[in-house]
Scaffold this motif. Structure first.
Motif, short mmCIF file in Angstrom:
data_model
loop_
_atom_site.label_atom_id
_atom_site.label_comp_id
_atom_site.label_asym_id
_atom_site.label_seq_id
_atom_site.Cartn_x
_atom_site.Cartn_y
_atom_site.Cartn_z
N LYS A 13 -6.25 13.57 13.04
CA LYS A 13 -7.69 13.87 13.14
C LYS A 13 -8.48 12.62 13.53
CE LYS A 13 -7.86 17.56 9.64
NZ LYS A 13 -8.38 17.94 8.30
N ASP B 218 -19.34 10.13 3.09
CA ASP B 218 -18.55 9.37 4.07
C ASP B 218 -18.24 7.98 3.54
OD1 ASP B 218 -18.84 11.52 5.75
OD2 ASP B 218 -20.27 10.55 7.10
N TRP C 149 -5.45 7.22 8.34
CA TRP C 149 -6.15 8.04 7.37
C TRP C 149 -6.01 9.51 7.78
CZ3 TRP C 149 -10.05 11.39 8.66
CH2 TRP C 149 -10.71 11.17 9.88
N PRO C 150 -5.90 10.41 6.81
CA PRO C 150 -5.79 10.17 5.37
C PRO C 150 -4.50 9.40 5.04
CG PRO C 150 -6.24 12.49 5.84
CD PRO C 150 -5.84 11.85 7.13
N ILE D 92 -14.61 7.41 7.45
CA ILE D 92 -13.72 8.43 6.89
C ILE D 92 -14.62 9.55 6.36
CG2 ILE D 92 -11.96 8.95 5.17
CD1 ILE D 92 -11.18 5.99 5.21
N THR E 97 -12.36 13.97 2.74
CA THR E 97 -11.01 13.60 3.16
C THR E 97 -10.09 13.46 1.96
OG1 THR E 97 -11.83 12.46 5.14
CG2 THR E 97 -9.63 11.83 4.35
N TYR E 98 -10.62 12.87 0.88
CA TYR E 98 -9.85 12.69 -0.35
C TYR E 98 -10.50 13.47 -1.49
CZ TYR E 98 -7.91 8.81 2.33
OH TYR E 98 -7.31 8.06 3.32
N TRP F 110 -3.40 12.94 9.81
CA TRP F 110 -3.80 11.61 10.30
C TRP F 110 -4.15 11.63 11.78
CZ3 TRP F 110 1.33 10.48 7.72
CH2 TRP F 110 2.41 10.87 8.50
#
Length: 318
Positions: A284, A241, A196-197, A230, A234-235, A282
């Motif tokens: 992170k 979260d 992820w992401p 996540i 993030t997206y 990713w």
């Protein structure tokens, strides 16, 4: 006739000629199939090792055919072999269980961990139009799982665990078509596992409104996987979260690798991680907390670095 001084000079010259031109160490890094995010991580690690050691460690990247095969190759490889796999597979290999039944080898007992890389992270991605806010809402929906991947197998398992067997229509399409199928309304959602992401989730969220489902604490416990968060933002459109599950992935060597090389590989990885994160988000998801997910022993050279860095290790990892 040689004098003593001329003889000494000649001997010194011969010794110098016999030495290698540099202290360069070559390592083979075997990860995943070309074109995947994990192969690209290997490219980044190779670049980071060269930059972080001033060219003293040169990493050659090899395309892998899967985590099981990466482990199996330990039997024929030397001290320059580094490979990636989930820790659970190393445990199975050492115990001669599951896919390693009847294929045991003493070489498996010599596998030692170096450092974690981004975990395989489960994503259940639903279109906003589907109205799905939780797993209970998946009943009657059409979901694309893909075929033959960890995400497909794990996704199917979760549908069974959460009481959705026979209540969801599974699309036959390939995962590579998931984003287009979601945008066109051919499916209500798709399941993917990766770092992820996740690139395909980024693409989906950027092109249409999506909802990535969170698992409850009870659902996480049912999966028997590692809990992972996540972070919000993030997206695109992700305001909170996401609680999901993951399968840790680790870079390994064996006891055939000398301690100094294992130390340098591990030290350089952590020192270069911030720079790698700048070029690929990713990374992170990788921090020293992930060291706790490593089951089994860590290479003595890597242990030296972790002790220097003040990072606690368990007795089982030593």
């Amino acid at each position: 006739m040689f004098t003593k001084s001329r003889f000494a000079a000649a001997a010194l010259m011969a010794a110098l000629v016999a030495l290698p031109a540099t202290a360069e160490t070559r390592v083979t890094y075997k990860s995943a199939k070309a074109g995947t995010s994990y192969y690209q991580m290997g490219v980044q690690i190779a670049e980071a090792m060269k930059a972080g050691t001033d060219g003293n460690i040169i990493v050659t990247l090899e395309e892998g055919q899967g985590s099981v095969q990466n482990v199996m190759e330990v039997r024929a490889r030397g001290g320059d072999y580094v490979f990636t796999t989930p820790p659970a597979l190393v445990g199975l290999a050492q115990a001669g269980k599951a896919m390693f039944e009847g294929k045991g080898d003493p070489a498996f007992d010599e596998i030692r961990a170096l450092f974690p890389i981004p975990s395989l992270t489960m994503h259940f991605v639903m279109s906003a139009d589907s109205g799905a806010e939780s797993f209970a809402d998946l009943e009657g929906k059409t979901i694309l799982l893909g075929k033959g991947s960890f995400g497909a197998t794990e996704g199917e398992k979760y549908l069974g665990l959460f009481g959705l067997d026979g209540k969801v229509t599974l699309s036959d399409a390939e995962l590579s078509n998931a984003v287009a199928a979601l945008k066109n309304g051919q499916i209500d959602g798709f399941v993917t596992a990766g770092s992820w992401p996740a690139p395909n989730v980024i693409e989906a969220a950027a092109s249409t409104d999506v909802k990535v489902l969170s698992l409850s604490d009870d659902q996480v416990a049912q999966t028997k996987r590692t809990r992972l968060t996540i972070p919000a933002g993030t997206y695109a459109g992700q305001d909170s979260d996401i609680t999901t599950t993951s399968l840790p992935v680790v870079a390994y060597a064996t006891t055939k690798m000398d301690d100094d090389t294992a130390y340098q590989l591990t030290k350089t990885f952590w020192e270069q991680k911030a720079e790698m994160t700048d070029s690929a988000p990713w990374w992170k998801g990788v921090d020293t907390d992930l060291i706790g997910t490593i089951e089994g022993k860590i290479h003595p050279g890597a242990i030296r670095y972790y002790k220097e860095a003040g990072i606690a290790l368990s007795d089982a990892q030593m």
